[in-house]
Write a protein that holds these residues in place. Structure first.
Motif, mmCIF file in Angstrom:
data_model
loop_
_atom_site.group_PDB
_atom_site.id
_atom_site.type_symbol
_atom_site.label_atom_id
_atom_site.label_comp_id
_atom_site.label_asym_id
_atom_site.label_seq_id
_atom_site.Cartn_x
_atom_site.Cartn_y
_atom_site.Cartn_z
ATOM 1 N N LEU A 278 43.504 37.205 25.516
ATOM 2 C CA LEU A 278 42.383 37.322 26.445
ATOM 3 C C LEU A 278 41.069 37.525 25.698
ATOM 4 O O LEU A 278 40.040 36.914 26.021
ATOM 5 C CB LEU A 278 42.621 38.477 27.420
ATOM 6 C CG LEU A 278 43.697 38.283 28.493
ATOM 7 C CD1 LEU A 278 43.886 39.570 29.271
ATOM 8 C CD2 LEU A 278 43.317 37.145 29.429
ATOM 9 N N HIS A 279 41.092 38.373 24.679
ATOM 10 C CA HIS A 279 39.872 38.682 23.931
ATOM 11 C C HIS A 279 39.408 37.472 23.114
ATOM 12 O O HIS A 279 38.190 37.221 23.000
ATOM 13 C CB HIS A 279 40.104 39.890 23.018
ATOM 14 C CG HIS A 279 40.275 41.174 23.788
ATOM 15 N ND1 HIS A 279 39.220 41.859 24.341
ATOM 16 C CD2 HIS A 279 41.392 41.869 24.106
ATOM 17 C CE1 HIS A 279 39.660 42.945 24.963
ATOM 18 N NE2 HIS A 279 40.987 42.970 24.838
ATOM 19 N N ALA A 282 37.879 35.140 25.570
ATOM 20 C CA ALA A 282 36.603 35.698 26.031
ATOM 21 C C ALA A 282 35.499 35.434 25.012
ATOM 22 O O ALA A 282 34.371 35.051 25.366
ATOM 23 C CB ALA A 282 36.760 37.197 26.285
ATOM 24 N N TYR A 285 34.476 31.691 25.098
ATOM 25 C CA TYR A 285 33.653 31.274 26.239
ATOM 26 C C TYR A 285 32.415 32.150 26.446
ATOM 27 O O TYR A 285 31.609 31.881 27.344
ATOM 28 C CB TYR A 285 34.507 31.282 27.516
ATOM 29 C CG TYR A 285 35.446 30.104 27.624
ATOM 30 C CD1 TYR A 285 34.969 28.829 27.909
ATOM 31 C CD2 TYR A 285 36.810 30.262 27.442
ATOM 32 C CE1 TYR A 285 35.830 27.739 27.999
ATOM 33 C CE2 TYR A 285 37.687 29.187 27.532
ATOM 34 C CZ TYR A 285 37.180 27.928 27.811
ATOM 35 O OH TYR A 285 38.035 26.856 27.897
ATOM 36 N N VAL A 287 32.290 35.314 27.550
ATOM 37 C CA VAL A 287 32.406 36.177 28.729
ATOM 38 C C VAL A 287 33.317 37.348 28.375
ATOM 39 O O VAL A 287 33.868 37.415 27.267
ATOM 40 C CB VAL A 287 32.983 35.393 29.941
ATOM 41 C CG1 VAL A 287 32.040 34.261 30.352
ATOM 42 C CG2 VAL A 287 34.371 34.840 29.605
ATOM 43 N N SER A 288 33.514 38.260 29.349
ATOM 44 C CA SER A 288 34.370 39.415 29.100
ATOM 45 C C SER A 288 35.846 39.036 29.233
ATOM 46 O O SER A 288 36.199 38.038 29.882
ATOM 47 C CB SER A 288 34.038 40.537 30.084
ATOM 48 O OG SER A 288 34.359 40.143 31.409
ATOM 49 N N ALA A 289 36.704 39.873 28.630
ATOM 50 C CA ALA A 289 38.148 39.656 28.752
ATOM 51 C C ALA A 289 38.595 39.785 30.204
ATOM 52 O O ALA A 289 39.513 39.084 30.652
ATOM 53 C CB ALA A 289 38.907 40.650 27.867
ATOM 54 N N GLU A 290 37.928 40.672 30.961
ATOM 55 C CA GLU A 290 38.269 40.832 32.362
ATOM 56 C C GLU A 290 37.978 39.560 33.145
ATOM 57 O O GLU A 290 38.735 39.181 34.045
ATOM 58 C CB GLU A 290 37.487 42.008 32.964
ATOM 59 C CG GLU A 290 37.673 42.203 34.461
ATOM 60 C CD GLU A 290 39.111 42.473 34.870
ATOM 61 O OE1 GLU A 290 39.427 42.266 36.065
ATOM 62 O OE2 GLU A 290 39.917 42.881 34.008
ATOM 63 N N ARG A 291 36.884 38.869 32.791
ATOM 64 C CA ARG A 291 36.558 37.617 33.471
ATOM 65 C C ARG A 291 37.617 36.540 33.174
ATOM 66 O O ARG A 291 38.004 35.782 34.073
ATOM 67 C CB ARG A 291 35.172 37.126 33.023
ATOM 68 C CG ARG A 291 34.744 35.796 33.637
ATOM 69 C CD ARG A 291 34.768 35.849 35.137
ATOM 70 N NE ARG A 291 34.448 34.545 35.741
ATOM 71 C CZ ARG A 291 34.841 34.175 36.939
ATOM 72 N NH1 ARG A 291 35.583 35.004 37.688
ATOM 73 N NH2 ARG A 291 34.493 32.988 37.411
ATOM 74 N N ILE A 292 38.099 36.508 31.946
ATOM 75 C CA ILE A 292 39.159 35.556 31.598
ATOM 76 C C ILE A 292 40.424 35.873 32.400
ATOM 77 O O ILE A 292 41.099 34.971 32.908
ATOM 78 C CB ILE A 292 39.459 35.596 30.088
ATOM 79 C CG1 ILE A 292 38.241 35.130 29.284
ATOM 80 C CG2 ILE A 292 40.687 34.752 29.748
ATOM 81 C CD1 ILE A 292 37.868 33.687 29.522
#
Length: 311
Positions: A278-279, A282, A285, A287-292
């Motif tokens: 995820l990181h 992120a 792209y 963006v944050s890992a939460e967004r992924i």
């Protein structure tokens, strides 16, 4: 529709079913006929199931039953090694099939073939539990002679034993030889019959033990797992999901979502490791890992909906 096999008759209580299988007097002809019955598409199965559920349409029920008779024949074939007539097994399986059709809910998202297997096998298992015996004691003339004489002769050996001496439950070598000579049979036949009479029956379904733990009997492995219809269906479904299903579901996603799913779940490197974390995605792209994670979750839901067709 019905057929006769010796004392076995199979009747399907449906109103005006397909007329493709006429009344038959031969089990092989019946099996050949049901194997030629047309299989239903998903749309046809849903249509007939809803007619039965909403309108109590018995003609629709008949079509659902008749299109799955070959399944009953296939399941019954797995239980032929237990001394019961094939026609009787098919008859009991047909009863289970009709119960399944009656209870089938087309809105549950499963095919009738998967749902019906439980009911078909349940009826066959009940029949086997009531009628099958682990040991067929006497089948030939010589075996019947042994059967009717062995017990009385064993009692005679016990009576002849010296007072106070404990007699064994099994025959000695001398007693076996004496019995074989008196009955004019082979020594091996005496040994085999004694083993049969001493063995007793085995419970097919012993149920829970005294301590509450599950116990297992032959009912758990009556059928050949390699040719078991449920396993074959599941294998075909996995193959379809792995090929057409996954490809179709991925095609429903936008490029970014598709790459995230592929990197997270489908990619395998030469060293056996998976794709990007995820990181890592992120950072790629911006963006944050939460967004992924959110994009991945939405993509999975969209793929699940697309894969429902292959279930």
């Amino acid at each position: 529709m019905s057929f006769q096999t010796g004392t076995t008759s199979v009747a399907l209580a449906t109103a005006n079913p397909w007329s493709l299988v006429p009344p038959l007097g031969n089990l092989d002809a019946y099996i050949s006929a049901v194997n030629r019955m047309p299989m239903l598409t998903v749309e046809q199965e849903q249509e007939y199931a809803r007619k039965l559920k909403n309108e109590n349409d018995l003609e629709a029920a008949g079509k659902l039953v008749l299109s799955h008779l070959r399944l009953v024949v296939s399941v019954a074939r797995q239980y032929l090694g237990y001394g019961l007539p094939h026609g009787d097994l098919i008859q009991e399986g047909n009863v289970g099939l009709m119960k399944a059709v009656k209870r089938f809910d087309p809105d549950q998202g499963v095919r009738l073939v998967s749902y019906a297997l439980h009911w078909i096998k349940a009826e066959m298992h009940e029949y086997i539990l009531k009628n099958w015996r682990m040991v067929k004691v006497a089948t030939t003339k010589a075996q019947r002679k042994l059967f009717f004489n062995l017990r009385s002769m064993k009692q005679g050996f016990k009576a002849d034993a010296a007072e106070g001496e404990t007699h064994r439950d099994t025959l000695s070598e001398g007693e076996i030889a004496s019995m074989a000579e008196q009955l004019n049979v082979k020594r091996e036949d005496v040994v085999e019959m004694e083993a049969r009479l001493s063995g007793g029956d085995v419970m097919l379904d012993p149920g829970p033990s005294d301590d509450g733990e599950d116990s297992y009997g032959p009912i758990a492995y009556l059928a050949d797992a390699k040719q078991e219809p449920t396993a074959l269906i599941e294998s075909r479904q996995r193959d379809r999901l792995a090929s057409d299903g996954i490809s179709t579901a991925l095609a429903e996603l936008d490029p970014r979502s598709r790459r995230i799913v592929e990197e997270r779940w489908l990619k395998v490197n030469d060293d056996g490791s998976g794709g990007m974390t995820l990181h890592e995605l992120a950072a790629d792209y911006g963006v944050s890992a939460e967004r992924i994670r959110q994009i991945e979750s939405a993509a999975m839901k969209k793929m699940k909906k697309a894969l429902a067709y292959y279930a």
